[in-house]
Design a protein around this motif. Sequence first.
Motif, PDB file in Angstrom:
ATOM      1  N   LEU A 110      18.032 -14.424   2.340  1.00  0.00           N
ATOM      2  CA  LEU A 110      19.164 -15.315   2.590  1.00  0.00           C
ATOM      3  C   LEU A 110      19.658 -15.948   1.292  1.00  0.00           C
ATOM      4  CD1 LEU A 110      21.072 -16.954   4.415  1.00  0.00           C
ATOM      5  CD2 LEU A 110      19.199 -18.600   4.718  1.00  0.00           C
ATOM      6  N   PHE A 111      18.736 -16.503   0.511  1.00  0.00           N
ATOM      7  CA  PHE A 111      19.133 -17.142  -0.743  1.00  0.00           C
ATOM      8  C   PHE A 111      19.676 -16.127  -1.731  1.00  0.00           C
ATOM      9  CE2 PHE A 111      15.727 -20.568   0.177  1.00  0.00           C
ATOM     10  CZ  PHE A 111      16.592 -21.187   1.067  1.00  0.00           C
ATOM     11  N   ALA A 112      19.112 -14.920  -1.721  1.00  0.00           N
ATOM     12  CA  ALA A 112      19.607 -13.889  -2.634  1.00  0.00           C
ATOM     13  C   ALA A 112      21.046 -13.514  -2.307  1.00  0.00           C
ATOM     14  CB  ALA A 112      18.705 -12.654  -2.562  1.00  0.00           C
ATOM     15  N   LEU A 119      26.661 -14.867  -9.236  1.00  0.00           N
ATOM     16  CA  LEU A 119      26.287 -14.319 -10.533  1.00  0.00           C
ATOM     17  C   LEU A 119      27.138 -13.122 -10.945  1.00  0.00           C
ATOM     18  CD1 LEU A 119      22.394 -14.432 -10.141  1.00  0.00           C
ATOM     19  CD2 LEU A 119      23.830 -16.028 -11.420  1.00  0.00           C
ATOM     20  N   SER A 120      27.911 -12.559 -10.026  1.00  0.00           N
ATOM     21  CA  SER A 120      28.621 -11.323 -10.345  1.00  0.00           C
ATOM     22  C   SER A 120      30.115 -11.358 -10.017  1.00  0.00           C
ATOM     23  CB  SER A 120      27.993 -10.146  -9.577  1.00  0.00           C
ATOM     24  OG  SER A 120      28.042 -10.368  -8.177  1.00  0.00           O
ATOM     25  N   LEU A 156      20.376  -8.080 -13.394  1.00  0.00           N
ATOM     26  CA  LEU A 156      19.190  -8.624 -14.062  1.00  0.00           C
ATOM     27  C   LEU A 156      19.056 -10.120 -13.800  1.00  0.00           C
ATOM     28  CD1 LEU A 156      19.266  -6.773 -17.512  1.00  0.00           C
ATOM     29  CD2 LEU A 156      17.650  -6.440 -15.635  1.00  0.00           C
ATOM     30  N   ALA A 157      20.167 -10.829 -13.807  1.00  0.00           N
ATOM     31  CA  ALA A 157      20.112 -12.259 -13.507  1.00  0.00           C
ATOM     32  C   ALA A 157      19.631 -12.499 -12.081  1.00  0.00           C
ATOM     33  CB  ALA A 157      21.490 -12.881 -13.723  1.00  0.00           C
ATOM     34  N   ALA A 158      20.082 -11.689 -11.151  1.00  0.00           N
ATOM     35  CA  ALA A 158      19.633 -11.830  -9.766  1.00  0.00           C
ATOM     36  C   ALA A 158      18.165 -11.451  -9.620  1.00  0.00           C
ATOM     37  CB  ALA A 158      20.494 -10.975  -8.844  1.00  0.00           C
ATOM     38  N   LEU A 159      17.710 -10.436 -10.376  1.00  0.00           N
ATOM     39  CA  LEU A 159      16.305 -10.035 -10.312  1.00  0.00           C
ATOM     40  C   LEU A 159      15.386 -11.125 -10.845  1.00  0.00           C
ATOM     41  CD1 LEU A 159      16.405  -6.272 -11.403  1.00  0.00           C
ATOM     42  CD2 LEU A 159      16.091  -7.218  -9.106  1.00  0.00           C
ATOM     43  N   ALA A 160      15.889 -11.969 -11.747  1.00  0.00           N
ATOM     44  CA  ALA A 160      15.080 -13.088 -12.229  1.00  0.00           C
ATOM     45  C   ALA A 160      14.732 -14.030 -11.079  1.00  0.00           C
ATOM     46  CB  ALA A 160      15.818 -13.830 -13.332  1.00  0.00           C
ATOM     47  N   PHE A 161      15.684 -14.259 -10.184  1.00  0.00           N
ATOM     48  CA  PHE A 161      15.410 -15.090  -9.008  1.00  0.00           C
ATOM     49  C   PHE A 161      14.426 -14.390  -8.075  1.00  0.00           C
ATOM     50  CE2 PHE A 161      19.306 -16.852 -10.597  1.00  0.00           C
ATOM     51  CZ  PHE A 161      19.226 -18.202 -10.304  1.00  0.00           C
ATOM     52  N   LEU A 162      14.548 -13.080  -7.942  1.00  0.00           N
ATOM     53  CA  LEU A 162      13.614 -12.346  -7.098  1.00  0.00           C
ATOM     54  C   LEU A 162      12.204 -12.389  -7.687  1.00  0.00           C
ATOM     55  CD1 LEU A 162      13.066 -10.520  -4.682  1.00  0.00           C
ATOM     56  CD2 LEU A 162      13.791  -8.568  -6.065  1.00  0.00           C
ATOM     57  N   SER A 186       9.008  -4.335   0.186  1.00  0.00           N
ATOM     58  CA  SER A 186       9.908  -5.465   0.394  1.00  0.00           C
ATOM     59  C   SER A 186      10.630  -5.840  -0.897  1.00  0.00           C
ATOM     60  CB  SER A 186       9.118  -6.666   0.917  1.00  0.00           C
ATOM     61  OG  SER A 186       8.490  -6.358   2.138  1.00  0.00           O
ATOM     62  N   LEU A 187       9.881  -5.929  -2.006  1.00  0.00           N
ATOM     63  CA  LEU A 187      10.508  -6.270  -3.279  1.00  0.00           C
ATOM     64  C   LEU A 187      11.495  -5.194  -3.711  1.00  0.00           C
ATOM     65  CD1 LEU A 187       7.453  -7.738  -5.250  1.00  0.00           C
ATOM     66  CD2 LEU A 187       9.383  -8.984  -4.264  1.00  0.00           C
ATOM     67  N   LEU A 188      11.145  -3.923  -3.477  1.00  0.00           N
ATOM     68  CA  LEU A 188      12.048  -2.833  -3.840  1.00  0.00           C
ATOM     69  C   LEU A 188      13.345  -2.907  -3.048  1.00  0.00           C
ATOM     70  CD1 LEU A 188      12.667  -0.186  -5.321  1.00  0.00           C
ATOM     71  CD2 LEU A 188      11.439   1.021  -3.490  1.00  0.00           C
ATOM     72  N   MET A 189      13.243  -3.121  -1.738  1.00  0.00           N
ATOM     73  CA  MET A 189      14.450  -3.179  -0.918  1.00  0.00           C
ATOM     74  C   MET A 189      15.276  -4.430  -1.213  1.00  0.00           C
ATOM     75  SD  MET A 189      14.381  -0.376   0.551  1.00  0.00           S
ATOM     76  CE  MET A 189      15.896  -0.660   1.448  1.00  0.00           C
ATOM     77  N   LEU A 190      14.610  -5.536  -1.520  1.00  0.00           N
ATOM     78  CA  LEU A 190      15.355  -6.731  -1.917  1.00  0.00           C
ATOM     79  C   LEU A 190      16.115  -6.486  -3.209  1.00  0.00           C
ATOM     80  CD1 LEU A 190      12.794  -9.582  -1.136  1.00  0.00           C
ATOM     81  CD2 LEU A 190      14.947  -9.161   0.031  1.00  0.00           C
ATOM     82  N   ALA A 191      15.478  -5.794  -4.160  1.00  0.00           N
ATOM     83  CA  ALA A 191      16.165  -5.479  -5.413  1.00  0.00           C
ATOM     84  C   ALA A 191      17.363  -4.568  -5.170  1.00  0.00           C
ATOM     85  CB  ALA A 191      15.180  -4.828  -6.389  1.00  0.00           C
ATOM     86  N   VAL A 192      17.220  -3.618  -4.262  1.00  0.00           N
ATOM     87  CA  VAL A 192      18.334  -2.718  -3.957  1.00  0.00           C
ATOM     88  C   VAL A 192      19.479  -3.479  -3.303  1.00  0.00           C
ATOM     89  CG1 VAL A 192      19.023  -0.724  -2.573  1.00  0.00           C
ATOM     90  CG2 VAL A 192      16.858  -0.677  -3.803  1.00  0.00           C
ATOM     91  N   GLU A 193      19.156  -4.399  -2.380  1.00  0.00           N
ATOM     92  CA  GLU A 193      20.206  -5.190  -1.740  1.00  0.00           C
ATOM     93  C   GLU A 193      20.915  -6.086  -2.753  1.00  0.00           C
ATOM     94  OE1 GLU A 193      21.488  -5.214   1.375  1.00  0.00           O
ATOM     95  OE2 GLU A 193      20.319  -3.391   1.619  1.00  0.00           O
ATOM     96  N   LEU A 194      20.166  -6.622  -3.715  1.00  0.00           N
ATOM     97  CA  LEU A 194      20.792  -7.404  -4.773  1.00  0.00           C
ATOM     98  C   LEU A 194      21.746  -6.541  -5.593  1.00  0.00           C
ATOM     99  CD1 LEU A 194      17.840  -9.618  -6.081  1.00  0.00           C
ATOM    100  CD2 LEU A 194      19.829 -10.361  -4.771  1.00  0.00           C
ATOM    101  N   ALA A 195      21.346  -5.293  -5.851  1.00  0.00           N
ATOM    102  CA  ALA A 195      22.220  -4.387  -6.597  1.00  0.00           C
ATOM    103  C   ALA A 195      23.502  -4.104  -5.822  1.00  0.00           C
ATOM    104  CB  ALA A 195      21.475  -3.081  -6.900  1.00  0.00           C
TER     105      ALA A 195
END
Length: 395
Positions: A110-112, A119-120, A156-162, A186-195
């Motif tokens: 949710l926060f992401a 950020l983008s 990369l900025a979003a991944l810092a929050f992750l 979970s971390l992989l899919m969160l990173a993909v959703e951030l992308a």
Amino acid sequence: MSDVSESVPVSAGPPAGPQGATGGWSAVVGYLGGIRDVVVLEMKQRLRSRGWYIMLGIWFFVIAVVTWLTWLAWNASMEARRSTMPPSALAPQDGAGSMIFEVVLAFVLLFALLVAPALSANAINGDRAGGTLAILQITLLTPGQILWGKFCAGWLAALAFLATSAPFLVFGMFQGGLTPGHVAVSLLMLAVELAVVCGIGVGISALAGRPLFSIVVTYLVVAALVVGSLISFGLGSQLAQGTVLANSPVGRGVLYAPVQPNQQPTEPAQPAYTCEGPLVEHPAVRTERVAWMLALNPYVVVADAIPYPDRSGTAFYSVGMIEGISQGARSALAGPEHSYLCANGVPQPQYLKQTTPLWPLGLGLQLVLAGLLMWLGWRSLRTPAGRLASGTRLA
């Protein structure tokens, strides 16, 4: 983005763009070098801002509070269960890990989804409004390098929050009931959703003329994916009416094997109900026709990609919030043939195995949307610009 106070880094070797490359590999290296230069420039601007570190601190504090409150809630619920149930009725897998993991995962996603657009979504038109985009465009950098550089910097900025929230997911794993695979996927899919969200934000930023407008539109697109997909699925289900052949379920007593201490019965001696009578057409909602709308939801994509234990052979089981989302999505994809009681005269299982995942479809549709916006943004960055909106600042 704030005004750029540094000059664009210039590599000592060939020009950043592919114009100076003589071979295929040299062209790739030169192209990636240009993207790297834009990323370095963007990250320096972000890291010099004090607000960046304040946001990371607030993010860490909020996730820590959510984890602590979840742990307290689990302890309170377990104390209530111990006071009303015998020890033999408590399952050994009952631990705080699953509850902490799922609650923290839901909040992190949710926060992401709230942070990534900020950020983008002003990466391109923020520089245009500050008069610094033209400085990049007159260099040897190509529109694709500028666009990909802005995207990578925002990601990369979003991944810092992750990365800041990852310790709390690991903490949930150490509380029991989870494996490292849960956290890794979970971390992989969160990173993909951030992308995906960053790609949408950068694409809209290149298309829109004003930073505020692009930020608002990006948030609307994210809201459409999260909330609009549920509304579309609900409305579409009302239009996807159909029938299913089924007979009548007849319940009967269920016999289970003796229960050992700290164990629950896993295999019933007899099924909970039988299907009797002739097959008759019953009205049913053909959810499989509109399940693709539900697949667009980021929560469905993340929840459905996590590997869960197979509970199809257990008599008693409980699923958490994230696994419940996955089961609901798979039930919609299966349709009434696999979710309607006694469909085709066969007792249907209550728990659906992860044999036909829904998340690849949802992630594919999200990538198509982000890719389309990125492509349109690349077209708008090409120079010379044939036509500009009124009031657009060049330098």
